[in-house]
Design a protein around this motif. Structure first.
Motif, mmCIF file in Angstrom:
data_model
loop_
_atom_site.group_PDB
_atom_site.id
_atom_site.type_symbol
_atom_site.label_atom_id
_atom_site.label_comp_id
_atom_site.label_asym_id
_atom_site.label_seq_id
_atom_site.Cartn_x
_atom_site.Cartn_y
_atom_site.Cartn_z
ATOM 1 N N GLU A 34 0.845 -1.297 0.334
ATOM 2 C CA GLU A 34 0.307 -0.375 0.141
ATOM 3 C C GLU A 34 1.058 1.298 0.148
ATOM 4 O O GLU A 34 2.508 1.256 0.247
ATOM 5 C CB GLU A 34 -1.278 -0.047 0.957
ATOM 6 N N LEU A 35 0.307 2.215 -0.618
ATOM 7 C CA LEU A 35 1.217 3.584 -0.324
ATOM 8 C C LEU A 35 0.608 4.737 0.879
ATOM 9 O O LEU A 35 -0.808 4.665 1.197
ATOM 10 C CB LEU A 35 0.705 4.344 -1.771
ATOM 11 N N VAL A 36 0.949 5.301 1.438
ATOM 12 C CA VAL A 36 0.482 6.191 2.311
ATOM 13 C C VAL A 36 1.357 8.025 1.657
ATOM 14 O O VAL A 36 2.567 8.146 1.070
ATOM 15 C CB VAL A 36 1.447 6.484 3.862
ATOM 16 N N LEU A 37 0.116 8.447 2.096
ATOM 17 C CA LEU A 37 0.662 10.277 0.975
ATOM 18 C C LEU A 37 0.808 11.083 2.266
ATOM 19 O O LEU A 37 -0.161 11.598 2.854
ATOM 20 C CB LEU A 37 -0.084 10.397 0.189
ATOM 21 N N ILE A 38 1.968 11.502 1.956
ATOM 22 C CA ILE A 38 1.704 12.627 3.213
ATOM 23 C C ILE A 38 1.714 14.010 2.598
ATOM 24 O O ILE A 38 2.790 14.880 1.720
ATOM 25 C CB ILE A 38 3.291 12.735 4.330
ATOM 26 N N ASP A 39 0.408 14.759 2.800
ATOM 27 C CA ASP A 39 0.509 16.134 2.235
ATOM 28 C C ASP A 39 -0.560 16.167 0.458
ATOM 29 O O ASP A 39 -0.230 14.968 0.042
ATOM 30 C CB ASP A 39 0.971 16.820 2.898
ATOM 31 N N ALA A 40 -0.700 16.930 0.259
ATOM 32 C CA ALA A 40 -1.834 16.920 -0.382
ATOM 33 C C ALA A 40 -2.048 17.916 -1.458
ATOM 34 O O ALA A 40 -2.934 18.067 -2.555
ATOM 35 C CB ALA A 40 -3.511 15.952 -0.492
ATOM 36 N N GLY A 41 -1.138 19.844 -0.690
ATOM 37 C CA GLY A 41 -1.089 20.782 -1.901
ATOM 38 C C GLY A 41 -2.500 21.232 -1.686
ATOM 39 O O GLY A 41 -3.273 20.759 -1.101
ATOM 40 N N ALA A 42 -2.287 22.209 -2.821
ATOM 41 C CA ALA A 42 -3.256 23.391 -2.393
ATOM 42 C C ALA A 42 -4.696 22.924 -3.507
ATOM 43 O O ALA A 42 -5.723 23.951 -3.396
ATOM 44 C CB ALA A 42 -2.839 24.650 -3.003
ATOM 45 N N THR A 65 -3.219 5.399 2.394
ATOM 46 C CA THR A 65 -3.914 6.604 3.823
ATOM 47 C C THR A 65 -2.805 8.300 2.989
ATOM 48 O O THR A 65 -2.283 8.021 2.561
ATOM 49 C CB THR A 65 -2.995 6.407 5.105
ATOM 50 N N ILE A 66 -4.010 9.352 3.621
ATOM 51 C CA ILE A 66 -3.670 10.468 3.070
ATOM 52 C C ILE A 66 -3.231 11.063 4.547
ATOM 53 O O ILE A 66 -4.300 11.132 4.919
ATOM 54 C CB ILE A 66 -4.367 11.071 2.518
ATOM 55 N N VAL A 67 -2.382 11.287 5.011
ATOM 56 C CA VAL A 67 -1.510 12.022 6.066
ATOM 57 C C VAL A 67 -1.874 14.083 6.109
ATOM 58 O O VAL A 67 -0.759 13.746 5.565
ATOM 59 C CB VAL A 67 -0.644 11.398 6.859
ATOM 60 N N ALA A 79 -7.250 17.268 -1.387
ATOM 61 C CA ALA A 79 -7.188 15.821 -0.538
ATOM 62 C C ALA A 79 -8.450 15.106 -1.015
ATOM 63 O O ALA A 79 -8.633 13.666 -0.843
ATOM 64 C CB ALA A 79 -7.773 16.385 0.729
ATOM 65 N N ALA A 80 -9.125 15.935 -1.146
ATOM 66 C CA ALA A 80 -10.762 15.408 -1.354
ATOM 67 C C ALA A 80 -10.388 14.643 -3.121
ATOM 68 O O ALA A 80 -11.190 13.616 -2.746
ATOM 69 C CB ALA A 80 -11.918 16.624 -1.464
ATOM 70 N N ALA A 81 -10.225 15.073 -4.025
ATOM 71 C CA ALA A 81 -10.322 14.986 -4.915
ATOM 72 C C ALA A 81 -9.880 13.482 -5.248
ATOM 73 O O ALA A 81 -9.349 13.106 -5.166
ATOM 74 C CB ALA A 81 -9.168 15.738 -5.851
ATOM 75 N N LEU A 82 -8.409 13.625 -4.517
ATOM 76 C CA LEU A 82 -7.536 12.534 -3.621
ATOM 77 C C LEU A 82 -8.278 11.323 -3.193
ATOM 78 O O LEU A 82 -8.136 10.716 -3.503
ATOM 79 C CB LEU A 82 -6.192 12.507 -4.048
ATOM 80 N N ARG A 83 -8.858 11.713 -2.212
ATOM 81 C CA ARG A 83 -9.394 10.466 -1.691
ATOM 82 C C ARG A 83 -10.369 10.299 -2.719
ATOM 83 O O ARG A 83 -10.829 8.947 -2.819
ATOM 84 C CB ARG A 83 -10.262 10.961 -0.410
ATOM 85 N N ASP A 84 -11.290 10.764 -3.715
ATOM 86 C CA ASP A 84 -12.442 10.369 -4.343
ATOM 87 C C ASP A 84 -11.691 9.460 -5.020
ATOM 88 O O ASP A 84 -12.098 8.473 -5.320
ATOM 89 C CB ASP A 84 -12.931 11.491 -4.564
ATOM 90 N N LYS A 85 -10.668 9.454 -5.352
ATOM 91 C CA LYS A 85 -9.342 9.032 -7.110
ATOM 92 C C LYS A 85 -9.568 7.674 -6.013
ATOM 93 O O LYS A 85 -9.975 6.726 -6.653
ATOM 94 C CB LYS A 85 -8.605 9.535 -7.094
ATOM 95 N N TYR A 86 -8.858 7.977 -4.926
ATOM 96 C CA TYR A 86 -8.513 6.203 -4.176
ATOM 97 C C TYR A 86 -9.003 5.639 -3.228
ATOM 98 O O TYR A 86 -8.732 4.681 -3.105
ATOM 99 C CB TYR A 86 -7.280 6.668 -3.895
ATOM 100 N N GLY A 87 -9.770 6.353 -2.475
ATOM 101 C CA GLY A 87 -10.980 5.974 -1.688
ATOM 102 C C GLY A 87 -10.007 5.613 0.052
ATOM 103 O O GLY A 87 -10.131 5.008 0.712
ATOM 104 N N ALA A 88 -8.682 6.667 -0.145
ATOM 105 C CA ALA A 88 -7.795 6.491 0.873
ATOM 106 C C ALA A 88 -8.479 7.546 2.109
ATOM 107 O O ALA A 88 -9.960 8.622 2.234
ATOM 108 C CB ALA A 88 -6.366 7.258 0.393
ATOM 109 N N ARG A 89 -7.918 6.723 2.867
ATOM 110 C CA ARG A 89 -8.469 7.031 4.532
ATOM 111 C C ARG A 89 -7.625 8.648 4.793
ATOM 112 O O ARG A 89 -7.185 8.622 4.445
ATOM 113 C CB ARG A 89 -8.553 6.456 5.606
ATOM 114 N N ILE A 90 -8.704 9.734 5.500
ATOM 115 C CA ILE A 90 -7.381 11.087 5.639
ATOM 116 C C ILE A 90 -7.137 10.574 7.553
ATOM 117 O O ILE A 90 -7.921 10.864 8.078
ATOM 118 C CB ILE A 90 -8.303 12.220 5.289
#
Length: 228
Positions: A34-42, A65-67, A79-90
Motif C-alpha cells: 500500500e501507499l501513504v501520501l503525506i500532504d496533498a497540495g493546494a 492513507t493521506i496524512v 485531499a478531497a480529489a485524491l480521496r475520491d480517486k483512491y478511496g484513501a482514509r484521511i
C-alpha cells in the motif's frame, strides 16, 4: 520536472517546482502493498499528483492513507480529489481537524489563496502526543508537534537503514491568527532533533540528506525563533 526518489520507497511527488506554485512538498511512501501520501497540495494540482504517482509504476497499488500534517490549504486542498480517486482514509491531529471538517476559510488560509475550500471529513483524528500507522512490516509514527498550528504533526519512519523525518513547515510562518505558539514550537523542534533522523523531508524547502544537515537546518530556526 516529475516525481523523484528520495530514499528506498520514498518519493517527492509534488511541490511548488513540480506541480503547482501554491503546493507544499508532497511525499509518497511505498510500504509493502500500500501507499501513504503525506500532504496533498493546494488543490489545483491533484491530477498532476496522480500522474506522478502513476509514473512511478504504482497504478495498481492502493493509496490507502493521506496524512495531512496541518490544516493549511497548501497541504489539504487536494485531499478531497485524491480521496475520491483512491478511496484513501484521511488522518490528522484532532486539534487541526476542525477547520478542515468545517471548511473554515480563515483557519485553513484558503482565503489567502483565493480557494473556496469545502468541508472535508477526516477519518482518523488522533489526540495526544503520538499515533502509529502500520503498513505491512513498517510503522509510520505520527508525532504531535504544535507550534506552527495547534494540531501540527510530523512523522518518521525507519526504512532500509535510515530514519526519515517528515517535518512540514518547520520554518513557520508563526502567526497568532493561526494559533502559533513559539514555546510549543521550541519544544516540538527539540523533540525532532532528539530523533536523530538521517533524512529530513521538509514542507517547502526540500530534502536534507544527512543528520548533520537536518540538525543545522532546525537549529538555524531555533536560534532565530526559539523560546525557553
Amino acid at each position: 520536472m516529475g516525481a523523484k526518489q528520495i530514499h528506498d520507497g520514498i518519493y517527492l511527488v509534488g511541490s511548488s517546482d513540480i506541480t503547482d506554485a501554491r503546493d507544499c512538498c508532497i511525499y509518497l511512501l511505498s510500504l509493502g502493498d500500500e501507499l501513504v501520501l503525506i500532504d496533498a497540495g493546494a488543490g489545483a494540482s491533484a491530477n498532476s499528483i496522480i500522474a506522478n504517482i502513476d509514473s512511478l509504476g504504482f497504478k495498481s497499488v492502493p493509496l490507502a492513507t493521506i496524512v495531512l500534517t496541518h490544516c493549511h490549504i497548501d497541504h489539504v486542498g487536494g485531499a478531497a480529489a485524491l480521496r475520491d480517486k483512491y478511496g484513501a482514509r484521511i488522518v490528522m491531529h484532532r486539534l487541526d481537524a476542525g477547520p478542515v471538517e468545517t471548511g473554515d476559510q480563515r483557519l485553513t488560509a484558503a482565503y489567502w489563496y483565493g480557494v473556496n475550500f469545502q468541508p472535508l471529513p477526516v477519518d482518523i483524528k488522533f489526540s495526544g502526543q503520538e499515533h502509529t500507522l502500520s503498513a505491512g512490516p513498517h510503522d509510520l509514527v505520527l508525532l504531535h508537534t504544535p507550534g506552527h498550528t495547534p494540531g501540527s504533526i510530523s512523522a518518521y519512519i525507519d526504512k532500509s537503514g535510515k530514519r526519515v523525518l517528515f517535518g512540514q513547515d518547520i520554518h513557520g510562518p508563526f502567526l497568532a491568527d493561526f494559533g502559533a505558539d513559539m514555546k510549543d514550537w521550541t519544544s516540538s523542534m527539540n523533540r525532532l532533533l532528539a530523533l536523530n533522523a538521517d533524512i529530513l523531508c521538509e514542507g517547502h524547502f526540500g530534502i536534507y540528506q544527512s543528520n548533520k544537515k537536518l540538525t543545522a537546518y532546525i537549529e538555524r530556526y531555533l536560534e532565530e525563533y526559539g523560546e525557553e
